[in-house]
Design a protein around this motif. Structure first.
Motif, PDB file in Angstrom:
ATOM      1  N   THR A  87       0.825  -1.207   0.000  1.00 29.76           N
ATOM      2  CA  THR A  87       0.000   0.000   0.000  1.00 29.76           C
ATOM      3  C   THR A  87       0.857   1.254   0.000  1.00 29.76           C
ATOM      4  OG1 THR A  87      -1.783  -1.158   1.160  1.00 29.76           O
ATOM      5  CG2 THR A  87      -1.802   1.240   1.252  1.00 29.76           C
TER       6      THR A  87
ATOM      7  N   THR B 152      -5.924   2.773   1.904  1.00 34.31           N
ATOM      8  CA  THR B 152      -5.449   2.750   0.530  1.00 34.31           C
ATOM      9  C   THR B 152      -4.174   3.556   0.326  1.00 34.31           C
ATOM     10  OG1 THR B 152      -6.824   4.653  -0.035  1.00 34.31           O
ATOM     11  CG2 THR B 152      -7.779   2.455  -0.386  1.00 34.31           C
TER      12      THR B 152
ATOM     13  N   TYR C 287     -10.338  -1.312  -2.031  1.00 32.23           N
ATOM     14  CA  TYR C 287     -10.067  -2.721  -1.779  1.00 32.23           C
ATOM     15  C   TYR C 287     -10.849  -3.556  -2.804  1.00 32.23           C
ATOM     16  CZ  TYR C 287      -8.402  -1.504   2.979  1.00 32.23           C
ATOM     17  OH  TYR C 287      -7.741  -0.993   4.052  1.00 32.23           O
TER      18      TYR C 287
ATOM     19  N   ASP D  46      -6.407  -2.742  -3.946  1.00 28.28           N
ATOM     20  CA  ASP D  46      -5.666  -3.174  -2.757  1.00 28.28           C
ATOM     21  C   ASP D  46      -6.337  -4.412  -2.160  1.00 28.28           C
ATOM     22  OD1 ASP D  46      -4.048  -3.243  -0.461  1.00 28.28           O
ATOM     23  OD2 ASP D  46      -4.106  -1.072  -0.213  1.00 28.28           O
TER      24      ASP D  46
ATOM     25  N   ARG E  36      -2.416  -7.283   0.530  1.00 24.09           N
ATOM     26  CA  ARG E  36      -2.189  -6.656   1.828  1.00 24.09           C
ATOM     27  C   ARG E  36      -0.815  -7.061   2.348  1.00 24.09           C
ATOM     28  NH1 ARG E  36      -6.247  -7.445   7.017  1.00 24.09           N
ATOM     29  NH2 ARG E  36      -5.306  -5.865   8.371  1.00 24.09           N
TER      30      ARG E  36
END
Length: 648
Positions: free
Chosen positions: A333, A361, A403, A430, A489
């Motif tokens: 990220t 984010t 996401y 993400d 992640r």
């Protein structure tokens, strides 16, 4: 659990120790219920310090949780928590206290409500703004008879002010106001969702309890005033004070067909209990109770945190210091955020949009540097995607950072407003793949499949953080249509980052290692596991070719057909569901008649099931996508038994 037997490190909770289910709250006095709330807050803090998880939201609804379970008859009355990350106190009161220190762990309690976990969880959730729709469904099912074992109780939705910003909440309220069913909605107004809420609704709610006209009780008010208890009736110790802060009539909610009660102090049981009792006894039709709470209430480190202790790692209860493992590499990220800022420095048309997740984010950093080009639209993914489409049509270069699991909420807009019009919106996805403790509700399992089937969409997946930098540059440079790049992640692999990332050639992969016999074509960060597997295979005399696809759409036809022509077998691997990258490769091979030549083809994807929370590695073990699984797949496709491999 007697106080003298309290486990070391656990708070003393003499009243809470006597609560095995909400029924045990019924015989307690209001003063005792207040004490239960104090003990429940201490137990929640203690539990989350051990497990990590969502802390602030649960601390903000401790009194509300106790009051709701004390007044209503759960589980006959359906209590539905929106998002449900605030449900830890609810779980403690509903027979799950003995497992509360397994929250978000493998084989432990879910961090959200889950129907299969308890009858007190009538509706599962982890995405926002679903509670009013679900509660209305329960209310209508109740009035239509429903199934006999579903009971005939009330339907109660508890929704936060951040979740109320989503259009779905207002769609539900509009329908509820039309149907006029008895439905109780509690607006938990804490002026916070994950980040501070944005938009006109937040300002409107603030005016309801900050504006001078609302500091006086309106004796002539209409609607829900008839529901309120007169002074001292039904045990309200401070009813006069409560009534001073009640306002009804003329609110937006009434225009939608709801009676409105509030605002009331959500941490004052002397206000909560009489209002809830009166609503339970007298309400007709839909009613909204506006409750003011404080996220992180009662725990100083959470109250002091910028996000009010929204999500934490394990922490020290005394200091609040989080016990995070040392990082060996930057997170994906943060790499995305830095790469995007580099591109924005070169091009003032680049802007960024997120839906209530500026921290998650990485766009908080972007906003600090390029505030006029960064937009948080609130929990409104549908609007966010179409807003990006408008920005693109207007000549800007928007990056829509969401996401994977939340982008699902805006899929129609991706199709209709972006792809169909060929607009160059860049989707930065993400939390791709399996995410660990948040479990199935937050897994990024489906975006490859649901994006790669759209005409004109470019779909990329970064194998490491250096590749992510290149994909940000690629998206910035790609103006002929929409594009998307996905990343997981957590930390990267620790590789060197390019100083000046250059765009990739659209639809071109790369060779990693030349081998023979079998070729492995990876899409995304499983490439690291592929390399580990191939080291193990090399010790057995098997040296596969390894390639990084980079693109699921458009496919690198030349690379794929070359791998197929020069190897006995081809294996694809991705961190996504069936229907994604591997399916597109199979379609290409079939159309080109490659299978007629006898090529052995295997596609390693996520299984056709939802995987419960665990560590990411444990989840990928369940999925069969770790290095050991890749090694086994190579041996299987080559027809090599484990015994043969060992002898080799």
């Amino acid at each position: 659990m007697p106080a003298e037997n309290t486990p070391k490190g656990h708070p003393a909770t003499p009243l809470l120790d006597k609560i095995d289910s909400p029924a045990d709250l019924k015989g307690l006095s209001d003063a005792q219920l207040t004490q239960v709330a104090h003990e429940l807050r201490s137990e929640t803090i203690s539990a989350v310090s051990v497990t990590g998880g969502h802390l602030g939201a649960g601390l903000g609804v401790v009194e509300l949780t106790v009051a709701l379970h004390a007044v209503f008859d759960t589980p006959k009355d359906r209590l539905i928590w929106d998002v449900s990350h605030q449900c830890y106190p609810h779980k403690i009161l509903t027979g799950r206290r003995d497992r509360i220190r397994t929250l978000r762990m493998k084989d432990g309690l879910s961090g959200f409500t889950k129907r299969s976990e308890s009858p007190y969880d009538p509706f599962g959730a982890a995405h926002s703004s679903t509670s009013i729709s679900a509660a209305l469904g329960f209310a209508v099912a109740r009035d239509l008879g429903g199934a006999p074992d579903h009971g005939l109780g009330d339907a109660i939705a508890v929704i936060g002010d951040g979740s109320m910003s989503a259009g779905m909440a207002f769609e539900a309220m509009n329908n509820a106001g039309h149907l006029k069913k008895r439905l109780i909605v509690i607006l938990n107004d804490n002026e916070m969702s994950i980040a501070p809420p944005v938009g006109a609704l937040s300002s409107y709610l603030s005016q309801l309890y900050a504006g001078a006209p609302f500091q006086e009780f309106k004796s002539a008010a209409k609607g829900a005033v008839s529901l309120l208890p007169p002074p001292l009736r039904e045990g309200a110790k401070r009813a006069k004070d409560m009534l001073k802060h009640m306002t009804v009539g003329g609110t937006m909610f009434e225009q939608l067909g709801f009676s409105y009660v509030g605002p009331i102090d959500g941490h004052d049981m002397d206000q909560l209990l009489p209002v809830l009792r009166t609503v339970k006894d007298r309400a007709h039709g839909p009613i909204l109770i506006h409750v003011i709470t404080k996220k992180g209430k009662g725990y100083a480190p959470a109250e002091a945190a910028r996000d009010k202790g929204h999500a934490t790692a394990k922490f020290d209860v005394v200091t609040g210091e989080q016990k995070k493992a040392p990082s060996n590499a930057p997170s994906y990220t943060s790499v995305f955020a830095q790469a995007l800022m580099k591109e924005a420095a070169k091009d003032d048309k680049i802007c960024a949009v997120t839906a209530a997740m500026p921290d998650g984010t990485g766009l908080k950093q972007f906003a600090e540097r390029y505030g006029s080009r960064c937009f948080d639209v609130g929990i409104a993914e549908q609007h966010g995607v179409t807003f990006c489409a408008g920005l693109a049509a207007g000549g800007m270069k928007p990056f829509c950072a969401m996401y994977s699991t939340f982008l699902q909420r805006g899929y129609d807009q991706v199709v209709h407003d972006v792809a169909l019009q060929g607009l160059p919106v860049r989707f930065a996805i993400d939390r791709a793949g399996l995410v660990g403790a948040d479990g199935a509700t937050h897994a990024g399992s489906f975006d490859i499949a649901y994006l790669a089937n759209l005409p004109g969409m470019v779909v990329m997946a970064a194998a490491d953080e250096a590749e992510l930098c290149r994909m940000v540059a690629t998206a910035a440079a790609h103006d002929s249509g929409p594009s998307a790049f996905r990343f997981p992640r957590g930390e990267g692999v620790g590789c060197d980052l390019p100083e000046d990332a250059q765009p990739l050639e659209i639809g071109k992969g790369r060779m990693i290692r030349e081998g023979s016999g079998v070729a492995i074509l990876s899409f995304g960060t499983r490439l690291t596991e592929v390399e580990v597997a191939c080291e193990a295979l090399a010790s057995k005399g098997i040296k596969p070719t390894i390639a990084d696809a980079r693109f699921a759409k458009p496919l690198d036809r030349d690379l794929i057909l070359d791998l197929a022509a020069n190897h006995e077998a081809l294996i694809t691997i991705e961190e996504g569901a069936v229907g994604g990258f591997g399916s597109h490769v199979a379609h290409l091979l079939a159309e080109e008649g490659v299978f007629d030549t006898g090529l052995k083809y295997r596609s390693m994807v996520l299984p056709d099931s939802f995987i419960d929370q665990a560590s990411p590695r444990d989840m990928y073990d369940v999925a069969g996508l770790n290095a050991e699984d890749i090694e086994a797949k190579v041996l299987e496709v080559l027809g090599v038994t484990k015994l043969d491999a060992a002898r080799a």
